[in-house]
Write an enzyme that holds these catalytic residues in place. Sequence first.
Site, mmCIF file in Angstrom:
data_model
loop_
_atom_site.group_PDB
_atom_site.id
_atom_site.type_symbol
_atom_site.label_atom_id
_atom_site.label_comp_id
_atom_site.label_asym_id
_atom_site.label_seq_id
_atom_site.Cartn_x
_atom_site.Cartn_y
_atom_site.Cartn_z
ATOM 1 N N GLY A 1 0.660 -1.233 -0.247
ATOM 2 C CA GLY A 1 0.132 -0.094 -0.267
ATOM 3 C C GLY A 1 0.730 1.481 -0.103
ATOM 4 O O GLY A 1 2.151 1.218 -0.166
ATOM 5 N N ASN A 2 0.152 2.364 0.244
ATOM 6 C CA ASN A 2 0.944 3.641 0.387
ATOM 7 C C ASN A 2 0.165 4.419 1.518
ATOM 8 O O ASN A 2 -0.828 4.169 1.982
ATOM 9 C CB ASN A 2 0.905 4.410 -1.088
ATOM 10 C CG ASN A 2 -0.538 4.690 -1.549
ATOM 11 O OD1 ASN A 2 -1.090 5.624 -0.952
ATOM 12 N ND2 ASN A 2 -0.921 4.117 -2.582
ATOM 13 N N ARG A 3 0.888 5.641 1.858
ATOM 14 C CA ARG A 3 0.284 6.660 2.967
ATOM 15 C C ARG A 3 -0.606 7.376 2.908
ATOM 16 O O ARG A 3 -1.099 8.251 3.575
ATOM 17 C CB ARG A 3 1.812 6.837 3.382
ATOM 18 C CG ARG A 3 2.592 5.858 3.984
ATOM 19 C CD ARG A 3 3.802 6.447 4.884
ATOM 20 N NE ARG A 3 3.369 7.666 5.776
ATOM 21 C CZ ARG A 3 3.628 8.875 5.688
ATOM 22 N NH1 ARG A 3 4.507 9.566 4.463
ATOM 23 N NH2 ARG A 3 3.442 9.910 6.469
ATOM 24 N N SER A 4 -1.059 7.460 1.607
ATOM 25 C CA SER A 4 -2.397 8.371 1.332
ATOM 26 C C SER A 4 -3.531 8.139 2.010
ATOM 27 O O SER A 4 -3.841 6.772 2.315
ATOM 28 C CB SER A 4 -2.749 8.213 -0.366
ATOM 29 O OG SER A 4 -3.859 9.149 -0.414
#
Length: 220
Positions: free
Chosen positions: A29-32
Amino acid sequence: GRSQDLAGRHIVVTAGGTREPIDPVRFIGNRSSGKQGVAIAAAAAARGARVTLIGANLEVPAPASVALVSVGTAEELASATQAAAKDADVVVMAAAVADYRPERLAAEKIKKEQQGDELPLRLVKNPDILVSLAQAKPAGQLLIGFAAETERDDAKLLELGRAKLARKGCDLLVVNRVGWDEGFAVDGNTVTVLDRHGDIVLETSGSKSSVAGRILDLLR
Ligand code: C5P
């Protein structure tokens, strides 16, 4: 004033970050957080627009004033966005889409006892949603992309933005710097918006809701 100036328009906003599954319990995933996209959706609805919010793993609640479609992966985001964009006047691609996904999805949880000391993970490229939206764009639709970059030099950041604008074929590009404590998952934001020619049409800094308002002012 801004009151109801977006009445009669259908605005599609994507927000959040996609998660690409590795096995039934793990993902890349990513931190958005989805905060900036949700702020744009909420502000557009408050100004009278009919809003479809396509949320990927949102960490903030979606406002009751929008129609929410929840998705997980980039491929789910692609099909939901392509469907919603067909009759949209404006599409805002604020979601952080994973560029790659695991080639294979393990049917069972990967076990370290069986896997040993290394776990090779092959990734394949996801479809670029913004590029395909630009290629299939109905006449009169305004397509807004985002460029989240970790580049610290302002001139180089703009250069990256201009190259991305040309590659993606969108009408406006919102460029912002992201990092451990900037852009993603924080309350404020600083953005520069470029038009099709790469000219700066907006530079603004403030809360994500104030940045949302300034971006929507470009639609008037
Ligand atoms: O290429 P990059 O990921 O930096 O581009 C960012 C912009 O492109 C954002 O608007 C994002 O929503 C969109 N994007 C997309 N599909 C991808 C990757 C990014 O629509 N696979």
